[in-house]
Design a protein around this motif. Structure first.
Motif, mmCIF file in Angstrom:
data_model
loop_
_atom_site.group_PDB
_atom_site.id
_atom_site.type_symbol
_atom_site.label_atom_id
_atom_site.label_comp_id
_atom_site.label_asym_id
_atom_site.label_seq_id
_atom_site.Cartn_x
_atom_site.Cartn_y
_atom_site.Cartn_z
ATOM 1 N N GLY A 19 -10.283 -9.397 17.961
ATOM 2 C CA GLY A 19 -10.557 -8.503 16.838
ATOM 3 C C GLY A 19 -12.001 -8.035 16.826
ATOM 4 N N VAL A 20 -12.919 -8.954 17.120
ATOM 5 C CA VAL A 20 -14.339 -8.604 17.173
ATOM 6 C C VAL A 20 -14.605 -7.641 18.318
ATOM 7 N N LEU A 21 -14.008 -7.910 19.469
ATOM 8 C CA LEU A 21 -14.230 -7.066 20.649
ATOM 9 C C LEU A 21 -13.684 -5.653 20.469
ATOM 10 N N THR A 22 -12.727 -5.498 19.555
ATOM 11 C CA THR A 22 -12.166 -4.161 19.288
ATOM 12 C C THR A 22 -12.846 -3.505 18.087
ATOM 13 N N ALA A 23 -14.057 -4.006 17.762
ATOM 14 C CA ALA A 23 -14.839 -3.456 16.638
ATOM 15 C C ALA A 23 -14.087 -3.562 15.311
ATOM 16 N N GLY A 24 -13.259 -4.582 15.177
ATOM 17 C CA GLY A 24 -12.546 -4.824 13.927
ATOM 18 C C GLY A 24 -11.189 -4.161 13.842
ATOM 19 N N ILE A 25 -10.901 -3.237 14.743
ATOM 20 C CA ILE A 25 -9.621 -2.511 14.684
ATOM 21 C C ILE A 25 -8.443 -3.466 14.884
ATOM 22 N N GLY A 26 -8.621 -4.432 15.764
ATOM 23 C CA GLY A 26 -7.540 -5.371 16.040
ATOM 24 C C GLY A 26 -7.114 -6.190 14.837
ATOM 25 N N PHE A 27 -8.038 -6.363 13.876
ATOM 26 C CA PHE A 27 -7.712 -7.159 12.698
ATOM 27 C C PHE A 27 -6.643 -6.494 11.830
ATOM 28 N N ILE A 28 -6.419 -5.213 12.017
ATOM 29 C CA ILE A 28 -5.360 -4.524 11.270
ATOM 30 C C ILE A 28 -4.011 -5.184 11.539
ATOM 31 N N TRP A 29 -3.826 -5.693 12.760
ATOM 32 C CA TRP A 29 -2.587 -6.386 13.119
ATOM 33 C C TRP A 29 -2.762 -7.903 13.125
ATOM 34 N N ILE A 30 -3.948 -8.355 13.478
ATOM 35 C CA ILE A 30 -4.191 -9.801 13.584
ATOM 36 C C ILE A 30 -4.152 -10.473 12.220
ATOM 37 N N THR A 31 -4.804 -9.864 11.219
ATOM 38 C CA THR A 31 -4.860 -10.487 9.886
ATOM 39 C C THR A 31 -3.476 -10.679 9.263
ATOM 40 N N PRO A 32 -2.574 -9.688 9.277
ATOM 41 C CA PRO A 32 -1.226 -9.931 8.745
ATOM 42 C C PRO A 32 -0.504 -11.078 9.464
ATOM 43 N N TYR A 33 -0.667 -11.138 10.774
ATOM 44 C CA TYR A 33 -0.031 -12.205 11.563
ATOM 45 C C TYR A 33 -0.587 -13.570 11.181
ATOM 46 N N LYS A 34 -1.905 -13.667 11.068
ATOM 47 C CA LYS A 34 -2.540 -14.930 10.701
ATOM 48 C C LYS A 34 -2.121 -15.371 9.305
ATOM 49 N N GLN A 35 -2.255 -14.461 8.339
ATOM 50 C CA GLN A 35 -1.970 -14.835 6.955
ATOM 51 C C GLN A 35 -0.492 -15.171 6.751
ATOM 52 N N MET A 36 0.393 -14.464 7.447
ATOM 53 C CA MET A 36 1.815 -14.781 7.350
ATOM 54 C C MET A 36 2.076 -16.183 7.906
ATOM 55 N N THR A 37 1.421 -16.528 8.989
ATOM 56 C CA THR A 37 1.577 -17.861 9.569
ATOM 57 C C THR A 37 1.054 -18.931 8.629
ATOM 58 N N TYR A 38 -0.114 -18.690 8.033
ATOM 59 C CA TYR A 38 -0.695 -19.667 7.105
ATOM 60 C C TYR A 38 0.184 -19.863 5.870
ATOM 61 N N MET A 39 0.755 -18.782 5.355
ATOM 62 C CA MET A 39 1.618 -18.916 4.182
ATOM 63 C C MET A 39 2.953 -19.562 4.548
ATOM 64 N N ASN A 40 3.405 -19.319 5.759
ATOM 65 C CA ASN A 40 4.596 -19.999 6.236
ATOM 66 C C ASN A 40 4.327 -21.502 6.328
ATOM 67 N N TYR A 41 3.123 -21.841 6.730
ATOM 68 C CA TYR A 41 2.717 -23.248 6.788
ATOM 69 C C TYR A 41 2.759 -23.870 5.390
ATOM 70 N N TYR A 42 2.176 -23.176 4.414
ATOM 71 C CA TYR A 42 2.174 -23.704 3.052
ATOM 72 C C TYR A 42 3.585 -23.897 2.519
ATOM 73 N N VAL A 43 4.422 -22.875 2.663
ATOM 74 C CA VAL A 43 5.795 -22.946 2.159
ATOM 75 C C VAL A 43 6.547 -24.093 2.823
ATOM 76 N N SER A 44 6.350 -24.264 4.120
ATOM 77 C CA SER A 44 7.007 -25.344 4.852
ATOM 78 C C SER A 44 6.497 -26.704 4.391
ATOM 79 N N LEU A 45 5.188 -26.792 4.157
ATOM 80 C CA LEU A 45 4.583 -28.072 3.777
ATOM 81 C C LEU A 45 4.927 -28.478 2.350
ATOM 82 N N VAL A 46 4.862 -27.530 1.418
ATOM 83 C CA VAL A 46 5.057 -27.870 0.009
ATOM 84 C C VAL A 46 6.528 -28.105 -0.324
ATOM 85 N N GLY A 47 7.452 -27.424 0.376
ATOM 86 C CA GLY A 47 8.868 -27.600 0.088
ATOM 87 C C GLY A 47 9.179 -27.310 -1.370
ATOM 88 N N ASP A 48 9.819 -28.263 -2.036
ATOM 89 C CA ASP A 48 10.166 -28.108 -3.450
ATOM 90 C C ASP A 48 9.268 -28.916 -4.371
#
Length: 243
Positions: free
Chosen positions: A206-235
């Motif tokens: 993302g840095v090497l692409t002058a930030g342009i890559g973060f347009i796709w990288i950030t959604p992927y990262k945040q979706m993974t992190y929230m998937n982690y939370y949902v999986s961890l917290v359960g009910d």
């Protein structure tokens, strides 16, 4: 608990065919982060030049200004991080619902600002201040304890969201959510650290692409992190809401 490979694969499945919605949802924090990064880089470059070219000739003046700028930098850091927190949490809250329902939000731009107004603006601020104070106190001991506690408290906002939506927020103090996060992350801090570290290559890209890559990288990262939370917290948030 799901593996990193499973979490990332599920994140990609949720994003498949819905990248435009994910980008709309994440575009504001992405732009803010890129601009902040450019400003920080510029300030560091300016300070480096000042220190090496001018500061050496004016040690007394430099020391006085350094002290003043130190306080200013702390204030800017507090405000900048707070704004980033509001923007990222708006995205994360929407993604938590997306992960659970398997359905993307129908109003990405509106959801991208959901914590800045209405029911979340004050609670997020209070939780932010509490965490900053606690982390500062832990960091006074050593840097490592502060980092460990950062991961311990990392799920605080998400737990608050879940408990509030279950109507149980009136039965808990703000400190309770920090405690719930600490309990939830017991035995999982290293796990989350490695998950975040696994995106280092993407961040460099993302840095090497002058930030342009973060347009796709950030959604992927945040979706993974929230998937982690949902999986961890359960009910468990249902139990917390009814305590």
């Amino acid at each position: 608990m799901k593996t990193r490979k499973q979490l990332k694969a599920e994140a990609r499945e949720l994003l498949a065919g819905n990248w435009l919605t994910a980008i709309k949802l994440n575009i504001v924090p992405v732009i803010f982060q890129v601009i902040t990064g450019i400003i920080v880089a510029g300030v560091l470059a300016g300070l480096t030049y000042y220190f090496t070219k001018i500061g050496a000739e004016l040690p007394g003046e430099f020391s006085a200004e350094a002290g003043t700028n130190g306080h200013a930098s702390s204030g800017q850091s507090f405000i900048g991080n707070l704004i980033t927190t509001y923007l990222l949490l708006s995205v994360d809250f929407a993604l938590i619902d997306w992960v659970r329902t398997k359905t993307p939000t129908a109003e990405p731009f509106k959801k991208a600002f959901q914590t800045i107004s209405g029911k979340y603006i004050l609670p997020v601020f209070v939780l932010y201040v509490i965490q900053r104070v606690l982390l500062f106190l832990w960091t006074l001991l050593l840097v490592v304890p502060g980092i460990i506690k950062m991961f311990s408290y990392s799920q605080t906002y998400y737990i608050y969201k879940d408990v509030k939506e279950q109507g149980g927020d009136t039965d808990h103090s703000y400190f309770d959510y920090v405690t719930m996060s600490r309990q939830l992350m017991d035995g999982h801090k290293w796990e989350l650290f490695v998950l975040r570290l696994s995106f280092l290559g993407w961040d460099i890209l993302g840095v090497l692409t002058a930030g342009i890559g973060f347009i796709w990288i950030t959604p992927y990262k945040q979706m993974t992190y929230m998937n982690y939370y949902v999986s961890l917290v359960g009910d468990r948030y249902h139990e917390w809401a009814n305590d």
